[in-house]
Motif scaffolding. Structure first.
Motif, short mmCIF file in Angstrom:
data_model
loop_
_atom_site.label_atom_id
_atom_site.label_comp_id
_atom_site.label_asym_id
_atom_site.label_seq_id
_atom_site.Cartn_x
_atom_site.Cartn_y
_atom_site.Cartn_z
N MET A 8 0.80 -1.21 0.00
CA MET A 8 0.00 0.00 0.00
C MET A 8 0.84 1.27 0.00
N LYS A 9 2.13 1.20 0.38
CA LYS A 9 2.96 2.38 0.45
C LYS A 9 3.23 2.93 -0.95
N ARG A 10 2.97 4.20 -1.12
CA ARG A 10 3.21 4.91 -2.37
C ARG A 10 3.80 6.26 -2.00
N PRO A 11 4.56 6.88 -2.91
CA PRO A 11 5.08 8.20 -2.60
C PRO A 11 3.94 9.20 -2.40
N PHE A 12 4.01 9.97 -1.35
CA PHE A 12 3.03 11.01 -1.04
C PHE A 12 1.62 10.45 -0.83
N GLY A 13 1.49 9.17 -0.56
CA GLY A 13 0.18 8.58 -0.29
C GLY A 13 -0.68 8.40 -1.53
N ILE A 14 -0.08 8.39 -2.71
CA ILE A 14 -0.83 8.22 -3.96
C ILE A 14 -1.32 6.78 -4.06
N PRO A 15 -2.61 6.56 -4.30
CA PRO A 15 -3.11 5.19 -4.48
C PRO A 15 -2.57 4.56 -5.77
N GLU A 16 -2.72 3.26 -5.89
CA GLU A 16 -2.32 2.58 -7.12
C GLU A 16 -3.16 3.08 -8.29
N LYS A 17 -2.58 2.98 -9.49
CA LYS A 17 -3.30 3.38 -10.69
C LYS A 17 -4.47 2.43 -10.91
N PRO A 18 -5.67 2.96 -11.13
CA PRO A 18 -6.82 2.09 -11.39
C PRO A 18 -6.64 1.33 -12.70
#
Length: 62
Positions: A8-18
């Motif tokens: 779940m960790k992404r830079p700046f809290g960005i969700p995964e690409k749909p």
């Protein structure tokens, strides 16, 4: 549990690409045009919950 947190960790809290979206192609095109043509650094997306604001912003990010 730790593996899920790592995924779940992404830079700046960005969700995964749909992987799949419905009905956001045209709004995304307009958003890209506005950001690129006007040289905006900040834009506010507003609307009631469930309209796809986060998904749209995520698609713009990727």
């Amino acid at each position: 549990m730790e593996e899920t947190a790592q995924q779940m960790k992404r830079p700046f809290g960005i969700p995964e690409k749909p992987e799949f979206t419905v009905g956001l192609d045209e709004p995304l095109k307009k958003l890209k045009t506005n950001v690129l043509s006007e040289g905006l650094s900040v834009m506010v997306l507003t609307g009631v919950g469930g309209l796809g604001k986060t998904t749209l912003a995520t698609m713009l990010y990727y």
